[in-house]
Design a protein around this motif. Structure first.
Motif, PDB file in Angstrom:
ATOM      1  N   UNK A  24     -14.540   8.106 -33.073  1.00  0.00           N
ATOM      2  CA  UNK A  24     -13.089   8.296 -32.915  1.00  0.00           C
ATOM      3  C   UNK A  24     -12.727   9.777 -33.049  1.00  0.00           C
ATOM      4  N   UNK A  25     -13.324  10.450 -34.046  1.00  0.00           N
ATOM      5  CA  UNK A  25     -13.085  11.893 -34.171  1.00  0.00           C
ATOM      6  C   UNK A  25     -13.514  12.620 -32.904  1.00  0.00           C
ATOM      7  N   UNK A  26     -14.668  12.223 -32.361  1.00  0.00           N
ATOM      8  CA  UNK A  26     -15.159  12.864 -31.143  1.00  0.00           C
ATOM      9  C   UNK A  26     -14.223  12.652 -29.969  1.00  0.00           C
ATOM     10  N   UNK A  27     -13.680  11.439 -29.848  1.00  0.00           N
ATOM     11  CA  UNK A  27     -12.719  11.172 -28.772  1.00  0.00           C
ATOM     12  C   UNK A  27     -11.476  12.045 -28.923  1.00  0.00           C
ATOM     13  N   UNK A  30     -12.459  15.571 -27.929  1.00  0.00           N
ATOM     14  CA  UNK A  30     -12.591  15.655 -26.471  1.00  0.00           C
ATOM     15  C   UNK A  30     -11.224  15.656 -25.792  1.00  0.00           C
ATOM     16  N   UNK A  31     -10.310  14.868 -26.332  1.00  0.00           N
ATOM     17  CA  UNK A  31      -8.948  14.840 -25.782  1.00  0.00           C
ATOM     18  C   UNK A  31      -8.313  16.227 -25.849  1.00  0.00           C
ATOM     19  N   UNK A  49     -13.110  26.356 -23.575  1.00  0.00           N
ATOM     20  CA  UNK A  49     -12.663  24.976 -23.739  1.00  0.00           C
ATOM     21  C   UNK A  49     -13.742  24.000 -23.298  1.00  0.00           C
ATOM     22  N   UNK A  50     -14.486  24.369 -22.258  1.00  0.00           N
ATOM     23  CA  UNK A  50     -15.567  23.491 -21.795  1.00  0.00           C
ATOM     24  C   UNK A  50     -16.693  23.426 -22.834  1.00  0.00           C
ATOM     25  N   UNK A  51     -16.976  24.551 -23.477  1.00  0.00           N
ATOM     26  CA  UNK A  51     -17.986  24.544 -24.542  1.00  0.00           C
ATOM     27  C   UNK A  51     -17.524  23.635 -25.676  1.00  0.00           C
ATOM     28  N   UNK A  52     -16.253  23.750 -26.047  1.00  0.00           N
ATOM     29  CA  UNK A  52     -15.704  22.882 -27.088  1.00  0.00           C
ATOM     30  C   UNK A  52     -15.778  21.417 -26.683  1.00  0.00           C
ATOM     31  N   UNK A  53     -15.515  21.139 -25.406  1.00  0.00           N
ATOM     32  CA  UNK A  53     -15.617  19.765 -24.923  1.00  0.00           C
ATOM     33  C   UNK A  53     -17.049  19.253 -25.043  1.00  0.00           C
ATOM     34  N   UNK A 120      -7.792   9.467 -24.579  1.00  0.00           N
ATOM     35  CA  UNK A 120      -6.721   8.935 -25.424  1.00  0.00           C
ATOM     36  C   UNK A 120      -6.846   7.422 -25.553  1.00  0.00           C
ATOM     37  N   UNK A 121      -7.168   6.762 -24.448  1.00  0.00           N
ATOM     38  CA  UNK A 121      -7.334   5.303 -24.458  1.00  0.00           C
ATOM     39  C   UNK A 121      -8.487   4.896 -25.369  1.00  0.00           C
ATOM     40  N   UNK A 122      -9.631   5.579 -25.220  1.00  0.00           N
ATOM     41  CA  UNK A 122     -10.794   5.224 -26.023  1.00  0.00           C
ATOM     42  C   UNK A 122     -10.645   5.670 -27.476  1.00  0.00           C
ATOM     43  N   UNK A 123      -9.821   6.669 -27.725  1.00  0.00           N
ATOM     44  CA  UNK A 123      -9.512   7.048 -29.102  1.00  0.00           C
ATOM     45  C   UNK A 123      -8.809   5.894 -29.817  1.00  0.00           C
ATOM     46  N   UNK A 124      -7.840   5.290 -29.130  1.00  0.00           N
ATOM     47  CA  UNK A 124      -7.116   4.154 -29.708  1.00  0.00           C
ATOM     48  C   UNK A 124      -8.069   2.980 -29.937  1.00  0.00           C
ATOM     49  N   UNK A 125      -8.929   2.695 -28.958  1.00  0.00           N
ATOM     50  CA  UNK A 125      -9.874   1.587 -29.096  1.00  0.00           C
ATOM     51  C   UNK A 125     -10.832   1.804 -30.265  1.00  0.00           C
TER      52      UNK A 125
END
Length: 204
Positions: A24-27, A30-31, A49-53, A120-125
């Motif tokens: 969840x933290x990773x999602x 990534x968001x 930003x891509x490196x952070x992603x 965002x969707x997978x963060x909620x899931x």
């Protein structure tokens, strides 16, 4: 590079705080990183930003596979991992195609915004899955329609209770558990029989 190196970090973090929680933290990371890519004012910011992603996405696939290994019975594990791997392959292949087409027709921001919406969707899931341990009966009833026919509601409740990830020992308690794990590993010859497991746990 960020993705490859960060996997070494997220493995122990997932074991320490719970795989679903770290996913969840990773999602969430990534968001934020993907939104930064979408609104990057220049090439340097976009690369950063891509490196952070890449760094934050390293928490997802390896920990998801590890969670499957923890959660799915051995006799059902291979089909689940196979479907998971197919999803990864299709995601990479279709993502490049759809990302290129949408960028060509609608602008470079659109692919990043679409990916951000998915995160965002997978963060909620993942947050819902992580919090299910607080109410195993309700969680089991919700998951039952999607489970194989041989899996009962009681099986799911037991699984949810087992994977609460709320057990975070420290100090002497942690050392004692490490010693017990090491003793078990000695019985299957993973650790040398001559190993002093008390010293081993102290060193770790």
């Amino acid at each position: 590079l960020g993705y490859a190196v960060s996997q070494l970090f997220f493995g122990p973090v997932g074991d320490r705080f719970g795989k679903l929680r770290v996913i969840a933290w990773g999602c969430g990371g990534c968001l934020l990183a993907t939104l930064a890519c979408a609104f990057a004012p220049g090439l340097g910011t976009l690369v950063g930003a891509r490196v952070l992603a890449g760094v934050t996405s390293a928490a997802l696939i390896p920990l998801a596979m590890a969670w499957i290994g923890d959660s799915v019975p051995y006799e059902h594990r291979q089909p689940v991992l196979a479907r998971f791997s197919i999803g990864q392959i299709l995601g990479v292949a279709l993502g490049q195609l759809l990302g290129g087409l949408s960028a060509d027709h609608f602008g470079r921001q659109i692919p990043f915004l679409l990916i951000a919406a998915l995160f965002a969707f997978y963060l909620v899931l993942s947050m819902q899955a992580g919090s299910s341990a607080q109410n195993p009966e309700k969680a089991a009833k919700s998951y039952l329609p999607y489970a194989p026919k041989i899996v009962t509601e009681e099986d799911l409740q037991a699984l949810v209770r087992y994977h609460t990830h709320d057990h975070h020992p420290i100090g002497a308690t942690l050392k004692n558990e490490l010693k017990l794990y090491a003793d078990d590993l000695k019985t299957v010859s993973v650790i040398k029989q001559s190993t002093d497991t008390t010293k081993f746990a102290d060193k770790i």
